[in-house]
Design an enzyme around this catalytic site. Structure first.
Site, PDB file in Angstrom:
ATOM      1  N   ASP A  85      -5.734 -45.699   9.709  1.00 48.65           N
ATOM      2  CA  ASP A  85      -5.801 -44.822   8.516  1.00 48.65           C
ATOM      3  C   ASP A  85      -7.120 -44.872   7.756  1.00 48.65           C
ATOM      4  O   ASP A  85      -7.118 -44.658   6.530  1.00 48.65           O
ATOM      5  CB  ASP A  85      -4.651 -45.136   7.556  1.00 48.65           C
ATOM      6  CG  ASP A  85      -3.305 -44.679   8.081  1.00 48.65           C
ATOM      7  OD1 ASP A  85      -3.274 -44.052   9.158  1.00 48.65           O
ATOM      8  OD2 ASP A  85      -2.284 -44.971   7.432  1.00 48.65           O
ATOM      9  N   LYS A 195      -0.361 -40.502  14.310  1.00 52.55           N
ATOM     10  CA  LYS A 195       0.915 -41.078  13.893  1.00 52.55           C
ATOM     11  C   LYS A 195       1.542 -40.221  12.803  1.00 52.55           C
ATOM     12  O   LYS A 195       0.863 -39.416  12.158  1.00 52.55           O
ATOM     13  CB  LYS A 195       0.753 -42.525  13.436  1.00 52.55           C
ATOM     14  CG  LYS A 195       0.056 -42.753  12.113  1.00 52.55           C
ATOM     15  CD  LYS A 195      -0.037 -44.255  11.835  1.00 52.55           C
ATOM     16  CE  LYS A 195      -0.675 -44.566  10.496  1.00 52.55           C
ATOM     17  NZ  LYS A 195       0.174 -44.220   9.363  1.00 52.55           N
ATOM     18  N   CYS A 228       0.844 -49.118   5.951  1.00 55.13           N
ATOM     19  CA  CYS A 228       0.747 -48.699   7.352  1.00 55.13           C
ATOM     20  C   CYS A 228       0.240 -49.803   8.278  1.00 55.13           C
ATOM     21  O   CYS A 228       0.671 -49.900   9.428  1.00 55.13           O
ATOM     22  CB  CYS A 228      -0.129 -47.462   7.456  1.00 55.13           C
ATOM     23  SG  CYS A 228       0.617 -45.999   6.675  1.00 55.13           S
TER      24      CYS A 228
END
Length: 283
Positions: A85, A195, A228
């Site tokens: 991320d 994702k 995450c």
């Protein structure tokens, strides 16, 4: 000198270069050259009348680094780095976090150490996997519970919504917001995984890719550490992978106690905590 990593797949049917001491590699059988099916780490050799299923495993590259709760030795030849991320919507001015008023600057603290680590790992042949939000434009695989996290009132800019400042659709595949921050350019040899949940393993090919590359130790970096990164690390360990968090290459925009609890739980329950400097010293 940079050494090109060998974790990407050769084209199906590519010729295998002969290797000293292994006469069956690249030799002709009944006028046919053995061909490669698979990737450089996991492949068969085939011809018209024979299939060789014997894998040629890479030579071990053990490294020992300082970590908590204890020093850890792992095989670089069976390891990968997962970067999670590091995207504009989380880490850049004008991104989604900036729009909702969250201080995104803590997410940028890992750019410098990660930027030093990436080329060294590539040179050592360690696969780099960018595991990022990359939602479908129709968001048909996202449940209301996932959508609610990013738009709790239902009338604001959530997943897939256009940001007022630049029109980028939040964390939508191929949008500016879903792109990797410009300071961390991905190499053409790197692997990208989209994702759709906090965990990079849910509803994605991440597990299949890692197993097909013959990898068992995963180094973790990215944001948010307590969300995450932690969700992906937990799922990795539950699936049987070994996990090493690189603390200086991870960060969160959550309150400090969230990071403290995450670090504690990783050391206590899931794996090891080290840093880029310790790893770089052994490469």
């Amino acid at each position: 000198m940079m050494v090109r990593p060998h974790h990407l797949a050769p084209a199906a049917g590519a010729h295998l270069a002969p290797r000293a001491g292994t006469p069956s590699d690249g030799r002709r059988e009944r006028g046919m050259t053995m061909q490669i099916l698979g990737n450089a780490r996991n492949h068969w050799r085939v011809s018209g009348d024979r299939a060789d299923l014997c894998r040629r495993t890479p030579d071990p590259k053990p490294v020992t680094i300082h970590a908590l709760p204890q020093r850890v030795t792992f095989d670089l030849a069976r390891s990968a780095l997962l970067v999670i991320d590091m995207q504009n919507d989380f880490c850049s001015p004008g991104g989604w976090l900036d729009y909702i008023g969250v201080d995104y600057t803590p997410a940028r603290t890992l750019i410098e150490p990660l930027g030093r680590l990436l080329p060294a790992l590539r040179a050592a042949g360690v696969p780099i996997l960018w595991v990022n939000w990359g939602n479908r434009p129709d968001r048909l695989n996202l449940s209301p519970s996932v959508l609610h996290v990013y738009n709790p009132s239902g009338d604001d800019v959530g997943l897939g919504g256009p940001l007022p400042g630049n029109g980028s659709r939040v964390l939508e595949k191929d949008s500016w917001g879903a792109a990797i921050v410009s300071e961390l350019q991905a190499d053409e040899s790197d692997i990208r995984i989209d994702k759709y949940r906090m965990s990079g393993f849910w509803d994605t090919p991440l597990d299949s890719v890692l197993r097909n590359l013959g990898l068992n130790t995963l180094l973790f970096a990215g944001v948010n550490l307590d969300q995450c990164v932690m969700a992906t690390l937990q799922d990795a360990v539950c699936l049987g992978y070994d996990a090493v968090l690189l603390e200086d290459c991870s960060a969160t925009t959550s309150p400090p106690f969230c990071a403290e609890a995450t670090i504690y739980n990783i050391k206590q329950c899931y794996g090891f905590v080290s840093d880029a400097a310790s790893l770089l010293a052994e490469l």
